[in-house]
Design an enzyme around this catalytic site. Sequence first.
Site, PDB file in Angstrom:
ATOM      1  N   TYR A 142       0.860  -1.189   0.000  1.00 38.53           N
ATOM      2  CA  TYR A 142       0.000   0.000   0.000  1.00 38.53           C
ATOM      3  C   TYR A 142       0.888   1.227   0.000  1.00 38.53           C
ATOM      4  O   TYR A 142       1.813   1.329   0.808  1.00 38.53           O
ATOM      5  CB  TYR A 142      -0.889  -0.008   1.246  1.00 38.53           C
ATOM      6  CG  TYR A 142      -1.765   1.223   1.387  1.00 38.53           C
ATOM      7  CD1 TYR A 142      -2.818   1.466   0.502  1.00 38.53           C
ATOM      8  CD2 TYR A 142      -1.551   2.138   2.418  1.00 38.53           C
ATOM      9  CE1 TYR A 142      -3.626   2.586   0.637  1.00 38.53           C
ATOM     10  CE2 TYR A 142      -2.358   3.258   2.558  1.00 38.53           C
ATOM     11  CZ  TYR A 142      -3.400   3.480   1.666  1.00 38.53           C
ATOM     12  OH  TYR A 142      -4.194   4.593   1.807  1.00 38.53           O
ATOM     13  N   ASP A 237       9.282   2.821  -0.217  1.00 41.96           N
ATOM     14  CA  ASP A 237       8.231   3.460   0.561  1.00 41.96           C
ATOM     15  C   ASP A 237       8.436   3.040   2.020  1.00 41.96           C
ATOM     16  O   ASP A 237       8.021   1.954   2.422  1.00 41.96           O
ATOM     17  CB  ASP A 237       6.856   3.037   0.046  1.00 41.96           C
ATOM     18  CG  ASP A 237       5.732   3.669   0.868  1.00 41.96           C
ATOM     19  OD1 ASP A 237       6.036   4.341   1.880  1.00 41.96           O
ATOM     20  OD2 ASP A 237       4.562   3.482   0.498  1.00 41.96           O
ATOM     21  N   LYS A 281       4.230   9.195   8.756  1.00 44.33           N
ATOM     22  CA  LYS A 281       3.938   8.590  10.058  1.00 44.33           C
ATOM     23  C   LYS A 281       4.872   9.097  11.171  1.00 44.33           C
ATOM     24  O   LYS A 281       4.681  10.198  11.662  1.00 44.33           O
ATOM     25  CB  LYS A 281       3.907   7.063   9.923  1.00 44.33           C
ATOM     26  CG  LYS A 281       2.764   6.659   8.971  1.00 44.33           C
ATOM     27  CD  LYS A 281       2.320   5.225   9.014  1.00 44.33           C
ATOM     28  CE  LYS A 281       0.989   5.103   8.284  1.00 44.33           C
ATOM     29  NZ  LYS A 281       0.980   4.243   7.117  1.00 44.33           N
TER      30      LYS A 281
HETATM   31  C1  LIG Z   1       0.368   4.710   5.709  1.00 41.14           C
HETATM   32  C2  LIG Z   1       1.139   4.461   4.495  1.00 41.14           C
HETATM   33  C3  LIG Z   1       1.062   5.315   3.387  1.00 41.14           C
HETATM   34  C4  LIG Z   1       0.080   6.452   3.300  1.00 41.14           C
HETATM   35  O1  LIG Z   1       0.286   7.424   4.255  1.00 41.14           O
HETATM   36  P1  LIG Z   1      -0.913   8.431   4.609  1.00 41.14           P
HETATM   37  O2  LIG Z   1      -0.277   9.422   5.537  1.00 41.14           O
HETATM   38  O3  LIG Z   1      -1.977   7.593   5.238  1.00 41.14           O
HETATM   39  O4  LIG Z   1      -1.369   9.046   3.343  1.00 41.14           O
HETATM   40  C5  LIG Z   1       1.901   5.068   2.316  1.00 41.14           C
HETATM   41  N1  LIG Z   1       2.765   4.040   2.338  1.00 41.14           N
HETATM   42  C6  LIG Z   1       2.847   3.198   3.372  1.00 41.14           C
HETATM   43  C7  LIG Z   1       3.843   2.090   3.345  1.00 41.14           C
HETATM   44  C8  LIG Z   1       2.032   3.366   4.480  1.00 41.14           C
HETATM   45  O5  LIG Z   1       2.106   2.493   5.486  1.00 41.14           O
END
Ligand SMILES: *Cc1c(COP(=O)(O)O)cnc(C)c1O
Length: 441
Positions: A142, A237, A281
């Site tokens: 994701y 990511d 995060k």
């Molecule tokens: C949470 C998350 C996102 C998206 O971040 P948001 O602040 O919710 O838009 C993207 N990549 C990863 C791996 C995530 O865990």
Amino acid sequence: MTSSEQLFARAKELIPGGVNSPVRAFRSVGGAPFFVRRAEGAHLITADDRTLIDFVCTWGPAIHGHNHPRIRAAIAAALDNGTSFGTPNPYEVEMAELIVRFVPSIQKVRMCNSGTEATMSAIRLARGFTKRDKIIKFAGCYHGHSDSLLIKAGSGALTHGHPDSAGIPASFARETIVLPYNDTAALEAAFAANPDQIAGVIIEPYCGNVGFIMPDPSYLAFLRAITTRHGALLIFDEVMTGFRLHQAGVQGLLADQAAAAAVHGAPASLPVVPDITCLGKIIGGGLPVGAFGGRADVMDQLAPLGPVYQAGTLSGNPLAMAAGIAALRLLEEEDPYPRLDALGRQLRDAVLAAAVAKGLPVQVPQCGSMFSIFFTATPVRDYTTALTGDATLFRRFFHTCLDQGVYLAPSPYEAGFISTAHAGADLDRACTVMAGAIRAL
Ligand SMILES: *Cc1c(COP(=O)(O)O)cnc(C)c1O
């Protein structure tokens, strides 16, 4: 005081599904979500005055637990000077210095407001830099909810039974190639079939959005080699894993492993240096933040220096920067990773022992303060094997734990998180509750 039930009834009249982010709605575990009126340390206090031990940690950011006094004080001090300036501010420079120092692959960094923005912008940057259109992502990873990336995206999308969202033009989706995670042959084939067309490969290096899954030992090094060979950018990511598993995220773990192997003359373990890293995060200290950074020659393609446009009214917001700076400085001072890993192992071992005693097959992938619990005999290494987990067993397990005051993510496809505020007593209690919940299945 208004109860969760009353609040949810009102919310459903006003907000689609009663929630501002779908997984919060408890659809995959059934029942109604609780509302939280306060959070402190490792605990949530609900609108119904229950105290829960929290293993969701606001879906990752709260590595220091909730409402940490140092982060609160940093926000309060910044607040005295105003909430937003719309000009450059000193906090942004300090934040950039911290990120660049902690994550060696990042030479320059741009702040934004969410992980979604970070990955969306990183993809645009890769396309602009390489002048190619296609990207590769992996099933179950994701990367937020932008159009190019919301394809076989795990967790929320999966929980709700439509892995591909409505509203994404098929022509956009055609530019995104989705491959199985941990499959080197599929990568070879995709690059061979799309010569000189792939701008970049985006991956959660340790995947946390279809449950928690770790890569095969040399998989990420393979990914680095094949992207370099084909002139595609490698995008890590690390929105979830950055500062969660190591100050430098998974790339920091790999670098440490490679250094240790070199010292001990062990078989070569390769460090992996991505071209672009996405963060979010934890770096916001609980306020809305994202960031993406990497090679200076790539980052300098961004406006105002280069042709790739990216912007944000509130990007680099002083309150968010102050909170994030405090969170990162705390990590540097405390180096909590060994203790967090010990807590993670304690939890994993307790769940495994209870499952063995019960004769119930489970998989508990764990690294540091990330874990998940799959009710399956099949080792989980990708999206397909994650789906072998028994959702009904998970649902019963989840509700028994919640009834006993232990809050796990309300979906079998989410990672669990431990914070530095989880005391030994919280972990002991949680292990007892989880073991009991497994016995009761
Ligand atoms: C949470 C998350 C996102 C998206 O971040 P948001 O602040 O919710 O838009 C993207 N990549 C990863 C791996 C995530 O865990």
